[in-house]
Design an enzyme around this catalytic site. Structure first.
Site, mmCIF file in Angstrom:
data_model
loop_
_atom_site.group_PDB
_atom_site.id
_atom_site.type_symbol
_atom_site.label_atom_id
_atom_site.label_comp_id
_atom_site.label_asym_id
_atom_site.label_seq_id
_atom_site.Cartn_x
_atom_site.Cartn_y
_atom_site.Cartn_z
ATOM 1 C CE LYS A 253 12.304 5.713 18.960
ATOM 2 N NZ LYS A 253 12.747 5.086 20.238
ATOM 3 C CD GLU B 245 8.403 19.671 26.402
ATOM 4 O OE1 GLU B 245 9.458 19.989 27.019
ATOM 5 O OE2 GLU B 245 7.587 18.840 26.819
ATOM 6 C CB CYS C 216 10.424 18.485 30.518
ATOM 7 S SG CYS C 216 8.666 18.603 30.234
ATOM 8 C CD GLU D 102 15.908 17.783 31.967
ATOM 9 O OE1 GLU D 102 16.407 17.291 30.940
ATOM 10 O OE2 GLU D 102 14.739 18.188 32.038
HETATM 11 P P1 NDP Z 1 16.418 10.936 24.911
HETATM 12 O O1 NDP Z 1 16.112 12.367 24.769
HETATM 13 O O2 NDP Z 1 17.670 10.440 24.316
HETATM 14 O O3 NDP Z 1 15.204 10.039 24.347
HETATM 15 C C1 NDP Z 1 13.952 10.511 23.964
HETATM 16 C C2 NDP Z 1 13.515 9.856 22.665
HETATM 17 O O4 NDP Z 1 14.442 10.141 21.631
HETATM 18 C C3 NDP Z 1 13.440 8.339 22.750
HETATM 19 O O5 NDP Z 1 12.362 7.878 21.966
HETATM 20 C C4 NDP Z 1 14.775 7.947 22.163
HETATM 21 O O6 NDP Z 1 14.775 6.620 21.714
HETATM 22 C C5 NDP Z 1 14.904 8.931 21.034
HETATM 23 N N1 NDP Z 1 16.244 9.108 20.499
HETATM 24 C C6 NDP Z 1 17.442 8.833 21.076
HETATM 25 N N2 NDP Z 1 18.468 9.118 20.235
HETATM 26 C C7 NDP Z 1 17.911 9.592 19.098
HETATM 27 C C8 NDP Z 1 18.438 10.048 17.847
HETATM 28 N N3 NDP Z 1 19.737 10.090 17.586
HETATM 29 N N4 NDP Z 1 17.567 10.443 16.886
HETATM 30 C C9 NDP Z 1 16.237 10.426 17.123
HETATM 31 N N5 NDP Z 1 15.686 10.009 18.282
HETATM 32 C C10 NDP Z 1 16.512 9.583 19.262
HETATM 33 O O7 NDP Z 1 16.314 10.577 26.439
HETATM 34 P P2 NDP Z 1 17.206 9.642 27.338
HETATM 35 O O8 NDP Z 1 16.385 8.493 27.697
HETATM 36 O O9 NDP Z 1 18.558 9.340 26.762
HETATM 37 O O10 NDP Z 1 17.381 10.587 28.598
HETATM 38 C C11 NDP Z 1 18.473 11.475 28.669
HETATM 39 C C12 NDP Z 1 18.072 12.729 29.402
HETATM 40 O O11 NDP Z 1 17.130 13.463 28.631
HETATM 41 C C13 NDP Z 1 17.344 12.482 30.715
HETATM 42 O O12 NDP Z 1 18.224 12.218 31.741
HETATM 43 C C14 NDP Z 1 16.608 13.777 30.884
HETATM 44 O O13 NDP Z 1 17.474 14.733 31.449
HETATM 45 C C15 NDP Z 1 16.246 14.174 29.481
HETATM 46 N N6 NDP Z 1 14.866 13.836 29.133
HETATM 47 C C16 NDP Z 1 13.979 14.858 29.044
HETATM 48 C C17 NDP Z 1 12.671 14.595 28.762
HETATM 49 C C18 NDP Z 1 11.682 15.698 28.670
HETATM 50 O O14 NDP Z 1 10.494 15.467 28.834
HETATM 51 N N7 NDP Z 1 12.111 16.904 28.369
HETATM 52 C C19 NDP Z 1 12.161 13.241 28.581
HETATM 53 C C20 NDP Z 1 13.193 12.225 28.628
HETATM 54 C C21 NDP Z 1 14.481 12.537 28.911
HETATM 55 P P3 NDP Z 1 15.231 5.432 22.687
HETATM 56 O O15 NDP Z 1 14.820 5.738 24.067
HETATM 57 O O16 NDP Z 1 14.460 4.312 22.118
HETATM 58 O O17 NDP Z 1 16.716 5.335 22.525
#
Ligand code: NDP
Length: 532
Positions: free
Chosen positions: A216, A291, A325, A426
């Site tokens: 996903k 992660e 990250c 972050e």
């Molecule tokens: P999320 O962590 O929410 O998204 C990452 C993935 O999780 C996407 O595929 C998202 O789907 C999915 N997801 C969202 N909600 C759920 C849920 N309830 N159950 C299962 N999967 C879910 O990232 P955001 O885009 O909201 O970013 C928010 C913050 O997270 C950023 O500002 C950053 O600080 C951090 N982040 C950290 C990352 C890392 O590499 N450690 C990567 C990305 C973000 P969808 O996008 O389709 O909603």
């Protein structure tokens, strides 16, 4: 359609940006070379891949995919929902429980992974350009990601069948051995900052170990995964082994985490979403690896090679527009070189060419989406109100020719206090917090004063000090005199709220296996326990 073919199509397309109903391509404005590709390469852009075929999503709702360099809609993808997630789960379940996949020899699984690597290699330029179009990162970064994808599939192809079990000494007549088996159906939920690379980090070890998968991608950046699934259709992978569901986290991913038919969830993304996933996975106590985020300290001692330390200080936070990250978002600098370091960093940051990532000379692209753009700008305002001083940047950036893009100036906050929100939370964008420290003890204390523990780095020419520091920093990876070197061969993951479990290397493979102990009686006769 390979890159050459795309170039031909572009040639016919003429100058400048040209819109098609859902996609567009453009001529590179700076040097006149065509460098953007059309996303309409993807024939199945509005479909899902379930049980070995492209299928319509249950709902006809679509999600618009935006090019962050100009806010144009480049694709409309399917908005998968619970029903789609359940179809994918059923396919993956059947493929694991009944399909031929688990009978495949390790060498046969290895061949599939080698074939995937070969196909990505062959289509590297096209995939890289698509990633840039969707995510905004520079072409150099996207090409680097594709190299990582290729190396990951090759590494795990090579690992198939290599990890071995153990035997251990037991009292005679018992003989005992340990074997590893695939876990089952794995839901792989990935973010938008490294779309195809994060998919590879999960798909490759999961498949190598013999699991079936549901990928996903983030709804923000689904295009490279869609194209990847199209490209690998030429490989004979049993139906249901690899499934692709596109949709929002709430609609398409949450049902995967809640289902009792899913055995493992592997997630990369934000810490808050990670916590939610862990809660939702309790239904059947599925295995969970997370992660998550970071606020990694990059520590510069006065005795470091100054040029090298400054170079990595800037690279560590501004590569991938800071959306990493493990970004070195807290730069801790020894007081005796603090002023010189700040001055040097500003002079370097001024030179960064920010713009459309598809232009070859761009060094830093836009922030990936509107939500992230607003979040980063909010944090810059929070930093201002907390009393940190902006030494450079701090504003949205208007880029000529890409006026609508989500561009933010690379921003440097100085005289930051470690307990400010900008130093604790972050930001995930091009924002550096510079913090002075007095001595080794204070550097360790500041480095560890964060809820996160993903990574950290130390720059010093004293190797004993470097190792002392490395041992004291509470993080899954510590770099010495370098930054952001990610080795596929080594473990990747975090302490504290940066996650649980490890990806990559043999550790990453083991994370997709169950451990079984087999105890054999070498002297087969009754115990007569109840006869005595
Ligand atoms: P999320 O962590 O929410 O998204 C990452 C993935 O999780 C996407 O595929 C998202 O789907 C999915 N997801 C969202 N909600 C759920 C849920 N309830 N159950 C299962 N999967 C879910 O990232 P955001 O885009 O909201 O970013 C928010 C913050 O997270 C950023 O500002 C950053 O600080 C951090 N982040 C950290 C990352 C890392 O590499 N450690 C990567 C990305 C973000 P969808 O996008 O389709 O909603």
């Amino acid at each position: 359609m390979g890159f050459q073919r795309i170039a031909e199509v572009c040639e016919k397309g003429g100058d400048g940006v040209r819109d098609s109903p859902v996609f567009f391509f453009a001529k590179n404005r700076r040097d006149g070379e065509f460098s953007l590709i059309t996303a309409d390469l993807i024939k199945q852009v509005d479909k899902l891949f379930i049980n070995g075929e492209w299928v319509e999503a249950a709902s006809d709702k679509k999600i618009e995919v935006i090019n962050p360099a100009n806010r144009k809609v480049i694709a409309k993808v399917a908005a998968g929902n619970q029903e789609d997630a359940e179809r994918a789960i059923a396919a993956a379940r059947k493929a694991f429980d009944e399909g031929p996949w688990k009978e495949y020899h390790p060498s046969e699984r290895a061949q599939i992974l080698f074939d995937i690597a070969r196909i990505v290699q062959h289509n590297k330029e096209e995939l890289a350009q698509l990633e840039t179009l969707d995510n905004g990162k520079t072409l150099r970064e996207s090409r680097g990601d594709m190299d990582g994808v290729i190396r990951t599939f090759r590494y795990y192809a090579g690992l198939c069948g290599k990890p071995y079990g153990e035997t251990f000494e037991a009292d005679y007549p018992l003989s005992a051995k340990v074997v590893r088996e695939p876990i089952g159906v794995c839901a792989l939920i990935i973010p938008w900052n490294y779309p195809l690379l994060m998919a590879a980090w999960k798909l490759a070890p999961a498949l190598a170990a013999g699991n079936t998968c549901i990928l996903k991608p983030s709804e923000v950046t689904p295009l490279s995964a869609l194209r990847f699934f199209e490209l690998i259709q030429e490989i004979d992978i049993p139906a249901g082994v690899m499934n692709l569901v596109i949709g929002t986290g709430m609609d398409a991913a949450q049902p995967l985490t809640e289902s009792k038919q899913v055995d493992k969830v592997a997630f990369t993304g934000g810490t808050e979403t990670g916590k939610k996933i862990m809660m939702n996975s309790l239904s059947n106590l599925k295995k969970v690896s997370l992660e998550l985020g970071g606020k990694s300290p990059n520590i510069i001692f006065a005795d470091a090679d100054f040029e090298t330390a400054m170079d990595y200080a800037v690279f560590g936070i501004f590569n991938n527009t800071g959306q990493v990250c493990s970004a070195g978002s807290r730069l801790l600098v020894e007081k005796s070189v603090y002023d010189r370091a700040v001055e040097d960093i500003i002079s370097r940051v001024k030179q960064i060419r920010v713009g459309d990532g598809s232009i070859e000379t761009t060094q830093m692209g836009p922030v990936t989406g509107e939500k992230q753009y607003e979040k980063v700008l909010d944090y810059i305002n929070i930093g201002r109100s907390e009393g940190a001083r902006i030494a450079f940047g701090g504003n949205p950036l208007l880029v000529e020719g890409s006026e609508d893009g989500y561009f933010i100036e690379p921003t440097v906050f100085v005289d930051v206090l470690n307990d400010m929100r900008i130093a604790q939370e972050e930001i995930f964008g091009p924002v550096l917090c510079v913090i002075p420290f007095e001595n080794e003890r204070e550097a360790v204390q500041l480095a560890n004063a964060t809820p996160y523990g993903l990574a950290g780095a130390v720059f010093t020419s004293d190797s004993a000090k470097a190792e002392r520091m490395a041992r004291k920093i509470k993080a899954g990876t510590v770099w010495l005199n370098t930054y952001e070197e990610n080795l596929i061969e080594g473990p990747w993951g975090g302490y504290k709220q940066s996650g649980t479990g490890r990806e990559l290397g043999v550790y990453g493979y083991e994370a997709y296996t169950e451990i079984k102990q087999i105890i054999n009686n070498l002297d087969v006769q009754p115990t007569n326990w109840f006869n005595s």
